[in-house]
Design an enzyme around this catalytic site. Structure first.
Site, PDB file in Angstrom:
ATOM      1  N   ASP A  53      -9.842  -5.491  -3.034  1.00  0.00           N
ATOM      2  CA  ASP A  53      -9.420  -4.670  -1.952  1.00  0.00           C
ATOM      3  C   ASP A  53     -10.326  -3.218  -1.922  1.00  0.00           C
ATOM      4  OD1 ASP A  53      -7.809  -2.550  -1.541  1.00  0.00           O
ATOM      5  OD2 ASP A  53      -5.365  -3.501  -2.315  1.00  0.00           O
ATOM      6  N   HIS A  99      -6.712  -5.590   1.372  1.00  0.00           N
ATOM      7  CA  HIS A  99      -6.904  -5.018   1.462  1.00  0.00           C
ATOM      8  C   HIS A  99      -5.533  -5.094   2.503  1.00  0.00           C
ATOM      9  CE1 HIS A  99      -4.056  -1.163   0.071  1.00  0.00           C
ATOM     10  NE2 HIS A  99      -4.046  -1.404   1.753  1.00  0.00           N
ATOM     11  N   SER A 134       1.069  -1.271   0.437  1.00  0.00           N
ATOM     12  CA  SER A 134      -0.021   0.135  -0.207  1.00  0.00           C
ATOM     13  C   SER A 134       0.736   1.559   0.270  1.00  0.00           C
ATOM     14  CB  SER A 134      -1.096   0.395   1.367  1.00  0.00           C
ATOM     15  OG  SER A 134      -2.039   0.882   0.821  1.00  0.00           O
TER      16      SER A 134
HETATM   17  N1  LIG Z   1      -9.189   2.151   7.249  1.00  0.00           N
HETATM   18  C1  LIG Z   1      -7.920   1.342   7.829  1.00  0.00           C
HETATM   19  C2  LIG Z   1      -6.825   2.161   6.873  1.00  0.00           C
HETATM   20  C3  LIG Z   1      -5.585   1.514   7.369  1.00  0.00           C
HETATM   21  C4  LIG Z   1      -4.878   0.679   5.923  1.00  0.00           C
HETATM   22  O1  LIG Z   1      -5.854  -0.081   5.762  1.00  0.00           O
HETATM   23  N2  LIG Z   1      -4.430   0.143   6.716  1.00  0.00           N
HETATM   24  C5  LIG Z   1      -3.335  -0.738   5.669  1.00  0.00           C
HETATM   25  C6  LIG Z   1      -2.273  -0.190   5.035  1.00  0.00           C
HETATM   26  S1  LIG Z   1      -2.799   0.695   4.136  1.00  0.00           S
HETATM   27  C7  LIG Z   1      -2.650  -2.280   6.908  1.00  0.00           C
HETATM   28  O2  LIG Z   1      -1.634  -2.885   7.268  1.00  0.00           O
HETATM   29  N3  LIG Z   1      -3.138  -1.839   7.868  1.00  0.00           N
HETATM   30  C8  LIG Z   1      -2.313  -2.332   9.324  1.00  0.00           C
HETATM   31  C9  LIG Z   1      -2.604  -4.325  10.001  1.00  0.00           C
HETATM   32  O3  LIG Z   1      -3.857  -4.886   9.114  1.00  0.00           O
HETATM   33  O4  LIG Z   1      -1.616  -4.407  10.299  1.00  0.00           O
HETATM   34  C10 LIG Z   1      -7.848   2.365   8.829  1.00  0.00           C
HETATM   35  O5  LIG Z   1      -8.674   3.139   9.454  1.00  0.00           O
HETATM   36  O6  LIG Z   1      -6.765   1.754  10.362  1.00  0.00           O
END
Ligand SMILES: N[C@@H](CCC(=O)N[C@@H](CS)C(=O)NCC(=O)O)C(=O)O
Length: 283
Positions: A227, A260, A151
């Site tokens: 995604d 995603h 991402s």
């Molecule tokens: N909608 C999410 C967007 C953030 C998201 O999806 N983050 C991804 C990377 S863009 C991620 O890796 N999150 C941390 C995880 O799943 O451990 C939020 O508000 O936290």
């Protein structure tokens, strides 16, 4: 540099380090996976390194805990370095609204020039120069490097790899933000870190960089069809179109049903590690 945690995993080691970053003017934390070959209790031998760049809201631990990458990395004798996604700590500026997509946890791998963020948000130079120098002088690794991310980190991996093709052997990304100047995540981040000069933004847009300079490095991208950010933030089609126009081959996979999250990453991480190992050991 201080080692703040060390754990054995798959006969290798996961080491968490903290160091005073001259680039970001604050302490930075990073995690480092060393495969068995690089760990002294077996017989220390320099290994190549994959740099992993995480996405929004992550620190150095999300990938270590959720991707399930260490069995394959141990088998392939590849180290993995996992930096944080932004500077942090006392005095480091954050988004005034505290949102997840700007400021802490969202450094976007740029060198900020705007007055509020320039002091600490130099993540591009940190990942390209300071961190590899630190890793290469403190761990049994060689100078064969690859770069990968998810991402926002996929954006970082593409941009850093394309701009520094002599420093890396291969590039890969999961669900990358391919054309950040054309999506709201990128526009918000670039306005905040770089100001309104859109010429400056193009230095951090993988699609613009590919259009300008092409690529001699092998590139692999994987994307989930379900995604939630695919249609409004990621724009792989823009990057793939430029690649086609420039005759640059991208190993692209669109995978039905995947979203995603790290479930997607954990499903395909072994393929990315094998891809990088093949190029790391032949470059
Ligand atoms: N909608 C999410 C967007 C953030 C998201 O999806 N983050 C991804 C990377 S863009 C991620 O890796 N999150 C941390 C995880 O799943 O451990 C939020 O508000 O936290």
């Amino acid at each position: 540099m201080e080692i703040v945690a060390k754990q054995r995993v798959f006969e290798g080691e996961l080491v968490r380090i903290e160091h005073a970053s001259k680039t970001n003017n604050c302490n930075m934390t990073a995690s480092v996976f060393l495969p068995p070959l690089a760990v002294s209790h077996v017989s220390s031998h320099p290994v190549p390194v994959l740099y992993w760049l995480s996405g929004l809201t992550c620190n150095d631990q999300n990938f270590a805990q959720k991707a399930g990458a260490f069995r394959a990395a141990a088998d392939l004798n590849v180290a993995i370095v996992m930096p944080d996604t932004s500077p942090r700590g006392y005095g480091v500026a954050d988004d005034p609204d505290g949102s997840y997509d700007f400021g802490l946890g969202a450094g976007f791998y740029v060198n900020a020039t705007s007055p509020t963020y320039a002091l600490n948000y130099q993540m591009y130079d940190y990942v390209v120069s300071e961190l590899p120098a630190l890793i290469e002088s403190n761990f049994p690794v060689n100078q064969r490097r690859a770069i990968c991310g998810h991402s926002m980190g996929g954006h970082g991996a593409l941009v850093i790899g394309l701009r520094n093709q002599e420093k890396y052997c291969s590039i890969s990304a999961f669900s990358p933000i391919c054309n950040p100047t054309e999506c709201s995540w990128g526009q918000k981040a670039f306005t905040g870190y770089l100001g309104n000069n859109q010429q400056a933004w193009l230095e951090y847009d993988a699609t613009a960089l590919l259009k300008r300079g092409g690529s001699t490095l092998p590139i692999r991208i994987d994307q989930g069809s379900e995604d939630e950010f695919l249609s409004n933030q990621l724009h792989p089609e823009a990057f793939l179109k430029v690649a086609q126009d420039k005759d640059v081959k991208i190993d692209y996979g669109l995978h039905t049903g995947y979203d995603h999250s790290y479930y997607f990453i954990s499903t395909f991480i072994d393929k990315h590690l094998a891809f990088h190992a093949e190029h790391l050991f032949n470059c």
